[in-house]
Design a protein around this motif. Structure first.
Motif, short mmCIF file in Angstrom:
data_model
loop_
_atom_site.label_atom_id
_atom_site.label_comp_id
_atom_site.label_asym_id
_atom_site.label_seq_id
_atom_site.Cartn_x
_atom_site.Cartn_y
_atom_site.Cartn_z
N LEU A 260 29.99 94.65 40.89
CA LEU A 260 31.13 94.36 40.00
C LEU A 260 31.23 92.87 39.68
O LEU A 260 31.52 92.48 38.54
N GLY B 230 30.77 91.17 36.00
CA GLY B 230 31.78 90.30 35.41
C GLY B 230 31.21 88.96 35.02
O GLY B 230 31.53 88.42 33.94
N ILE C 45 36.81 90.90 33.56
CA ILE C 45 37.32 92.24 33.86
C ILE C 45 36.56 93.31 33.09
O ILE C 45 36.23 94.38 33.62
N GLN C 46 36.26 93.00 31.81
CA GLN C 46 35.52 93.96 31.00
C GLN C 46 34.13 94.21 31.57
O GLN C 46 33.65 95.34 31.64
N ALA D 84 33.18 93.84 34.71
CA ALA D 84 33.32 94.63 35.94
C ALA D 84 33.68 96.07 35.59
O ALA D 84 33.16 97.02 36.21
N ARG D 85 34.55 96.25 34.60
CA ARG D 85 34.96 97.59 34.19
C ARG D 85 33.76 98.40 33.69
O ARG D 85 33.65 99.60 33.96
N ASP D 86 32.86 97.74 32.97
CA ASP D 86 31.68 98.44 32.45
C ASP D 86 30.80 98.98 33.57
O ASP D 86 29.98 99.89 33.35
N VAL E 268 32.07 100.07 36.57
CA VAL E 268 32.81 100.97 37.46
C VAL E 268 32.06 102.29 37.61
O VAL E 268 32.00 102.86 38.70
N THR E 269 31.47 102.76 36.51
CA THR E 269 30.67 103.98 36.58
C THR E 269 29.55 103.83 37.59
O THR E 269 29.30 104.72 38.42
#
Length: 461
Positions: A79, A83, A308-309, A311-313, A315-316
């Motif tokens: 993550l 990021g 954040i985006q 890291a969010r990408d 998450v999967t």
């Protein structure tokens, strides 16, 4: 009827459920551990059966959260790295550099001649260092028009960013998402063995460059040889341009790229000289993100949003790691992992470690068809492949290389989301692309089998 493979999460949960069911029928087993050169290794002659511990519905439902907890360090690392690279992308420095070189083709015969080897190497280097994969998709919109303008075809335009980044990913030497994760799981020093991996990367990249230059020269001499000739005639009529509004690379972009290069070199020094591991490398990426954000003139809101985006990408990917680790937890708690190793050993074991390593490569290639996330595949297979390597006389470092080479099939397989996405963006039918890829895939196959020979014979650590 069109065959449709289940979603990766569904597939992993099905594997989880099958392992839970298997714990009721597979007998428990255990190998004794011995210490070799200060490291715990399996004694291949010590297998014996023990009482099993079948895992029921409650254990099945608890496995994902247990997997998340046990893999927390690797998940956090992924993550943070995601990021950090999202911040780098937000500065637009990499995009600007590629567009600057691509635009220069109109003014320089040398650039036109060098555009394939230079860009394939750049994208391959991106895959080998920071795990460039899905990030190559937007560049299709730049390189397909560029390839057509140079007298090539859409296949060349797709291959430069897509095949370039994928071959670099598979033959990586600093990629945190496959090499870093696999070595962390296998208990091997993170980013160790870099010297030979750089050789593998250089060979894989050179083969890709050579094949593409040969193909591009043929198509330029006779455009009708292109499998996409008719499609490209329509695209040329559209006159798509990928550089509208681009004014050139700024000093800020140049400074950002220099900082990025500096931090990559610092990581190499830290790993080689100071034996940095996941925590230190994650901290370095975090510092790099801050430095890049400051120099790239991102305000705090832009920096945080980008991080954040990014890291969010991923998450999967994090959830895939947790589910994959959950499968191992079920098998471990039921005491059937060693039984599975004992059963797999005859399939991989050979008279020579060379053939054992090549069988591992074949197995990983098959697995890659179903699970083509480098990180997820490492999380799922390395807990088995690492100790299996001990049993069949292959070093864990070699087993990791075999796992990496299994990803060389990604540019061709229809189950890969990035492959299907790239081809859809370029409007190339998959069957057309697959037929074109067959010779290159055969070259990769031979290359992988040959490159697995030296480490197998030398006991590469």
């Amino acid at each position: 009827m069109k065959l449709r493979l289940p979603n990766t999460f569904v597939l992993l949960f099905l594997i989880l459920a099958m392992i839970a069911a298997a714990t009721w029928v597979v007998p428990g087993g255990q190998y004794n551990m011995v210490t070799i050169d200060g490291k715990a290794r399996i004694d291949p002659n010590s297998f014996h059966y023990v009482a099993s511990n079948p895992q029921g519905f409650v254990a099945l439902m608890m496995a994902p959260i247990k997997g998340f907890v046990e893999a927390a360090q690797i998940i956090g690392f992924v993550l943070i790295v995601g990021g950090a690279f999202a911040v780098l992308q937000r500065t637009e420095a990499i995009d600007s550099m590629i567009k600057s070189v691509a635009r220069a083709h109109t003014h320089s015969a040398f650039v036109r001649a060098a555009i394939i080897p230079v860009f394939v190497t750049m994208f391959s280097l991106g895959g080998a260092t920071f795990g460039m994969s899905e990030e190559a998709i937007p560049f299709i919109l730049i390189f397909v028009p560029l390839a057509l303008a140079l007298g090539y075809d859409s296949i060349v335009g797709v291959s430069i960013p897509f095949v370039g980044s994928q071959v670099g990913f598979a033959a990586a030497f600093l990629n945190p998402f496959n090499v870093g994760v696999a070595q962390g799981i296998a208990g091997v020093e993170v980013f160790s063995g870099m010297g030979y991996r750089i050789v593998c990367w250089a060979v894989a990249t050179a083969i890709t460059v050579g094949f593409l230059m040969w193909y591009a020269a043929r198509v330029k001499a006779n455009p009708t040889l292109s499998p996409t000739y008719a499609l490209d005639q329509e695209k040329r009529k559209e006159n798509v341009v990928g550089f509208d509004g681009f004014t050139g690379m700024t000093r800020t972009h140049g400074a950002v790229l220099m900082i990025f290069l500096g931090f990559m070199l610092a990581m190499v020094v830290g790993v080689v000289k100071y034996e940095w591991y996941i925590n230190e490398i994650a901290a370095l990426f975090l510092v790099m993100a801050i430095a890049v954000g400051v120099v790239g003139r991102l305000n705090t809101d832009e920096f945080v949003a980008a991080f954040i985006q990014g890291a969010r990408d991923l998450v999967t990917t994090a959830l895939v790691i947790a589910l994959a680790r959950g499968t191992m937890i079920l098998a471990r708690d039921a005491h059937i992992i060693d039984t599975m190793l004992h059963s797999l050993m005859p399939l991989v074991q050979s008279s020579s470690p060379v053939f054992a390593a090549q069988k591992m490569f074949a197995i990983q290639s098959v697995i890659n068809f179903f699970i083509h996330s480098g990180t997820g595949q490492a999380a799922l297979t390395m807990p088995i492949m690492a100790p299996l390597a001990d049993l069949v006389g292959v070093t864990r470092q070699t087993a990791i290389l075999a796992f990496q080479f299994g990803e060389l099939t990604t540019p061709m397989i229809p189950t890969s989301g990035i492959t299907v996405g790239v081809l859809a963006l370029a409007r190339i039918p998959w069957i057309t692309w697959a037929k074109w890829m067959i010779p290159l895939q055969l070259m990769y196959l031979v290359m992988a089998m040959v490159l697995l020979v030296p480490p197998s014979l030398t006991g590469w650590q």
